[in-house]
Design a protein around this motif. Structure first.
Motif, short mmCIF file in Angstrom:
data_model
loop_
_atom_site.label_atom_id
_atom_site.label_comp_id
_atom_site.label_asym_id
_atom_site.label_seq_id
_atom_site.Cartn_x
_atom_site.Cartn_y
_atom_site.Cartn_z
N LYS C 78 -22.12 -6.56 -24.82
CA LYS C 78 -21.45 -5.59 -24.35
C LYS C 78 -20.27 -4.96 -25.35
O LYS C 78 -20.22 -3.84 -25.70
N CYS C 81 -22.50 -2.91 -27.66
CA CYS C 81 -23.11 -1.67 -27.33
C CYS C 81 -21.82 -0.82 -26.96
O CYS C 81 -22.15 0.56 -27.00
N LEU C 86 -25.41 4.19 -28.91
CA LEU C 86 -26.90 4.77 -29.30
C LEU C 86 -27.15 5.81 -28.22
O LEU C 86 -27.17 5.58 -27.06
N HIS C 93 -32.72 12.99 -20.26
CA HIS C 93 -33.78 12.21 -19.13
C HIS C 93 -33.42 10.94 -18.60
O HIS C 93 -34.14 10.40 -17.62
N GLN C 94 -32.20 10.46 -18.87
CA GLN C 94 -31.68 9.27 -18.52
C GLN C 94 -30.57 9.52 -17.50
O GLN C 94 -29.89 8.70 -16.94
N LEU C 95 -30.29 10.75 -17.25
CA LEU C 95 -29.23 11.02 -16.42
C LEU C 95 -29.51 10.40 -14.74
O LEU C 95 -30.58 10.78 -14.44
N PHE C 96 -28.71 10.05 -14.28
CA PHE C 96 -28.98 9.59 -12.78
C PHE C 96 -27.65 9.75 -11.78
O PHE C 96 -27.91 9.73 -10.60
N ASP C 103 -21.70 9.93 -13.64
CA ASP C 103 -22.63 9.66 -14.58
C ASP C 103 -22.12 8.95 -16.08
O ASP C 103 -22.44 8.10 -16.77
N VAL C 104 -21.16 9.99 -16.23
CA VAL C 104 -20.61 9.50 -17.66
C VAL C 104 -19.66 8.16 -17.48
O VAL C 104 -19.59 7.58 -18.63
N PHE C 106 -20.26 5.64 -16.13
CA PHE C 106 -21.35 4.72 -15.96
C PHE C 106 -21.45 3.52 -17.15
O PHE C 106 -20.95 2.26 -17.15
N GLY C 107 -20.89 4.14 -18.46
CA GLY C 107 -21.15 3.34 -19.53
C GLY C 107 -19.76 2.52 -19.69
O GLY C 107 -19.65 1.28 -19.56
N ASN C 110 -19.51 -0.35 -17.08
CA ASN C 110 -20.34 -1.46 -17.34
C ASN C 110 -19.52 -2.18 -18.38
O ASN C 110 -19.99 -3.77 -18.49
N LEU C 111 -18.82 -1.75 -19.22
CA LEU C 111 -17.79 -2.49 -20.17
C LEU C 111 -16.90 -3.39 -19.64
O LEU C 111 -16.13 -4.32 -20.28
N GLY C 155 -21.96 10.35 -21.84
CA GLY C 155 -21.93 9.21 -21.26
C GLY C 155 -21.76 8.30 -22.63
O GLY C 155 -21.39 7.08 -22.10
N MET C 159 -18.00 5.37 -24.05
CA MET C 159 -17.48 4.10 -24.24
C MET C 159 -16.99 4.00 -25.58
O MET C 159 -16.57 2.69 -26.24
#
Lengths: 309, 268, 284
Positions: C78, C81, C86, C93-96, C103-104, C106-107, C110-111, C155, C159
């Motif tokens: 963690k 990243c 990256l 295509h990875q937006l969810f 969405d933004v 999310f990163g 996760n940290l 997104g 981070m």
């Protein structure tokens, strides 16, 4: 030439001779669709294409430029009868795309290559994919084999005929897609940003293929692109902005109007930019320079060189 | 793990079996698989194994390659073998603590394992020697008569063929999205079942969106290439029976006759 | 402060074959750099990016962040990243998320950041990419192509990475869209001292925006230096399937015709100035 109004009133049954001479003849083509919110209420009406007049003669190589959302893809889909004008008429080889009976004939006449190479290949084997179009229009089996062979050869992909498309590069996949269209014996190919997902060598291969088909087989080409260097060699360029044709003419005419191009969010080729920069600084350089050779001879003749013996 | 999925694995080589009409291979495999359920005698298995070996040899597919199909079902096989070995009533001949092995159990384990192995080998030999397209063509023709009952046979075959084409693409896409979300700190591996399911959403939603986008694109591209269903459609390689195909049907009948005869003559 | 690859080799397996993607490659990315990475498809660029962010581990050699081996036990994935962001190709295509903000966030979430910190950094990132407040609660799928791309970038920016690595951030955008993305990257580079490495197939973009250029070929770094220096090697680049920017090629031809080209010109602007300067001299 008669006025547009009377033309439309005559209906499809009597195609006018001058109409048949054109490969593509768009007259006041407008395409509207409504934007809806989450509940399905109409939020507004968008005119993706707004009163476009565009004539392309057989064998011509035409480029369509414009920013994202300028309506160029929507216009392209009309040429293949994937979309039908909500107003105006579009004829392909004299056939009205609005007439349901013409649809298959038009799609066979004017093939279309799309942006994403993966999403337009139907079959697991290259040659079977190329055969897909002819199968759909009911070409007899032996003839399909002939056509598949000849069109794969014409795009230089014959040796890959037994392979899976998954193993090909993006540029090779697009050439297979072009072969799939050529096998239907079309007279026109529309490339809808077909090179935008490719790397430079893939782009070059696809463009070389298209130019060859245009030159040697007289296929009419409509190239929709973001890349100026691809448009420089076209016979004519159409620049779209907000659904309208903002500018049209030969590359030399179009790239000679940098102000309008800028408003259309279209950039000049770098060579043209250099020429323009030098001209604005007072050098004796023509208004539009398109190729390296031209610029080279202009600069050489402009006194920028030290005296040669 | 996701990379190990192998569907419609085709072994590309030119052989008598590869050249057979897919209908022969589909019907033949079906008949062979049914035949495996009609006996429990080792003599019968000898015939079935022999027949398989013969076809395999003709197909030029290496045994080691064909046997790969067994890998994913290995656990299932081991499990059934284990159950049959220890939980069949009969004469006990061996005992490990509370577990008793019976002769009947041993016998059952062997024949059920054999049956399972031959089922898998037989069907994978079909997919190894038949391209997915031939397979769908064959199925379309075999089920063609159902069109009378308004069964959308052509459409189903087309769907199957497209699915086969897009499986590798979607697997690749899954890997890519997984990596991209991992780069944003996502964790697909830890937590309990519920957490894991929830953690899958950043993978599943983009995958779903992408599948729909691809489907829309493909539908448009097919439209553009004059696709309008099965009506008036011709085939680049129409299926036509040749001499070899009739010979193959003959062999199939011969196999069943011999099998029945052997099972009838040797009652073990 | 640096991100380093030391004697890294990497292989991948396909169809039972083992292919070498990177060959004994060493590379150092300092702080506050702006690097363009070029190379033909299959030259190992993507693998390199994934190594830098810890998505892949080198088979041989080491990846060091500030001198610490990222494979070491006390270095969490963690942390890596978070510090080395990256951005994949077509990141939209990875937006969810149900909304742009979600969405933004999310990163950073996760940290394991504090909720307030997560929120603040997400807002800041969206502001940095120019997504207005009216779009925060919209579904990312309802946005236009260019907006989606920026949300996806946000997104990763949320981070707060020290190193930002992008795989073809301009792919599929129109010229104006490309310029906007680049202006945004330039701003981050200047104002946040972010070290940026981007992959591009467009030599014109690389010439315009990159300070340093790294050229890869067959899993190796074959050229590495200031953009102006790299594009001198027209022939060498052509041999490995690459080209120089149109301007540089033109200036080289001008030089071959006898024009006294003193410094390398790689953008149209530079070429114009250079020719004018020369002309001023010779005319006088």
């Amino acid at each position: 030439m008669k006025g547009l109004g009377s033309e439309k009133m005559m209906g499809e049954s009597k195609p006018k001779p001058e109409k048949a001479k054109l490969m593509i003849d768009a007259r006041g083509v407008t395409h509207e669709y409504s934007r809806r919110d989450a509940e399905g209420n109409v939020m507004g009406i968008i005119q993706a294409v707004d009163g476009v007049d565009l004539q392309v003669t057989p064998g011509e190589f035409v480029a369509v430029l414009g920013a994202n959302g300028s309506g160029k893809s929507t216009l392209a889909k009309h040429i293949n009868a994937l979309l039908v004008p909500t107003e105006g008429t579009l004829y392909v080889d004299g056939k009205d795309t609005g007439n349901q009976e013409n649809v298959l004939a038009i799609r066979q006449l004017a093939g279309m290559v799309f942006q994403n190479p993966d999403n337009q290949i139907v079959s697991n084997v290259v040659e079977e994919d190329v055969g897909f179009g002819p199968e759909n229009i009911g070409v007899p089996s032996e003839k399909i084999l002939e056509r598949v062979e000849e069109s794969l050869k014409s795009v230089g992909m014959y040796e890959y005929r037994k392979q899976s498309p998954n193993r090909l590069s993006g540029g090779q996949k697009q050439r297979v897609a072009i072969a799939g269209i050529m096998a239907m014996h079309p007279r026109c190919i529309v490339l809808d940003e077909a090179t935008s997902m490719l790397d430079p060598s893939g782009r070059k291969n696809v463009l070389d293929t298209v130019r060859k088909l245009n030159r040697e087989e007289g296929i009419t080409v409509v190239l929709i692109t973001h890349y100026m260097e691809e448009a420089v060699e076209a016979d004519r360029i159409f620049v779209m902005r907000q659904g309208k044709v903002a500018l049209s003419g030969t590359p030399r005419e179009v790239f000679g109007k940098p102000e309008i191009l800028e408003a259309c969010r279209v950039e000049l080729p770098d060579i043209t930019k250099i020429g323009l920069g030098l001209r604005r600084a007072g050098l004796d350089i023509p208004k539009v320079v398109l190729t390296e050779e031209e610029l080279l001879s202009c600069v050489t003749g402009s006194g920028a060189f030290p005296e040669k013996a | 793990m996701i990379r190990d999925i192998t569907i419609g694995q085709y072994y590309s080589v030119d052989s008598t079996i590869h050249r057979l009409d897919p209908r022969v291979k589909i019907l033949g495999t079906l008949a062979y698989m049914i035949s495996l359920f009609t006996f429990r005698d080792f003599a019968g298995y000898a015939v079935a194994v022999l027949f398989f070996a013969l076809v395999l040899a003709l197909s030029k597919v290496p045994f080691s390659y064909a046997a790969r199909g067994l890998k994913p079902i290995f656990i299932l096989m081991a499990f059934t073998a284990f159950l049959n070995l220890f939980w069949t009533d009969g004469t006990v001949f061996f005992r490990v603590g509370a577990l008793a092995v019976t002769w009947e159990g041993l016998y059952k384990m062997i024949y059920i394992s054999l049956r399972l192995i031959l089922l898998v080998l037989g069907s994978s030999l079909m997919t190894l020697t038949t391209t997915p397209n031939q397979l769908t063509d064959g199925l379309e023709r075999i089920f063609g008569p159902l069109k009378v009952f308004r069964v959308p046979v052509h459409e189903m075959a087309m769907m199957m063929s497209i699915a086969l084409r897009f499986i590798p693409i979607l697997i690749e896409e899954t890997n890519r999205i997984m990596k991209a979300q991992t780069a944003r700190g996502a964790d697909f591996e830890s937590g309990n079942l519920l957490q894991r399911l929830r953690n899958m959403l950043p993978l599943l939603i983009p995958l779903f969106v992408s599948a729909i986008r691809r489907a829309t694109d493909l539908a448009l591209a097919m439209d553009a290439r004059c696709y309008h269903g099965g009506a008036g459609r011709t085939k680049m390689y129409p299926l036509r029976y040749r001499v070899n195909d009739f010979v193959a049907y003959g062999c199939l009948v011969a196999y069943i006759v011999i099998l029945r005869a052997v099972v009838w003559v040797c009652p073990w | 402060m640096s991100l380093q690859l030391k004697n890294v080799s990497f292989y991948y397996e396909s169809g039972g074959e083992r292919k070498q993607a990177l060959r004994n490659l060493s590379l150092e990315i300092g702080s506050n750099e702006l690097i363009g990475l070029v190379g033909q498809t299959g030259s190992g660029k993507s693998t390199l990016l994934q190594l830098l962010n810890g998505l892949e581990r080198p088979w041989e050699g080491r990846v060091l962040l500030d001198g610490r081996d990222v494979a070491a036990k006390d270095f969490s994935r963690k942390e890596l990243c978070g510090r080395v962001g990256l951005v994949f190709q077509y990141p939209e295509h990875q937006l969810f998320g149900a909304t742009v903000v979600e969405d933004v966030q999310f990163g950073p979430r996760n940290l394991g950041w504090e909720p307030l910190e997560v929120e603040l950094s997400a807002f800041q990132a969206l502001k940095d990419v120019g997504i207005g407040e009216d779009l925060l609660d919209v579904s990312p799928l309802a946005l236009s192509g260019g907006q989606k791309r920026r949300v996806a970038l946000a997104g990763v920016l949320a981070m707060k990475p020290e190193y930002l690595i992008l795989d073809e951030p301009m792919a599929g955008l129109d010229p104006a869209g490309r310029r906007e993305v680049f202006q945004m990257l330039l701003k981050l580079h200047r104002e946040r001292n972010m070290s940026i490495l981007f992959v591009s197939h467009s030599m014109e973009d690389v010439a315009e925006y990159a300070e340093r250029v790294i050229v890869m070929h067959q899993g190796k770094v074959v050229l590495d230096g200031a953009a102006r220096q790299i594009f001198r090697f027209e022939k060498e680049l052509e041999q490995i399937g690459l080209r120089v920017p149109q301007t540089a090629r033109f200036m080289h031809r001008l030089r071959d015709d006898g024009f006294p080209l003193k410094e390398e010109c790689i953008t149209p602007q530079e070429a114009v100035e250079c020719i004018l300067r020369q002309r001023g001299k010779s005319v006088r």
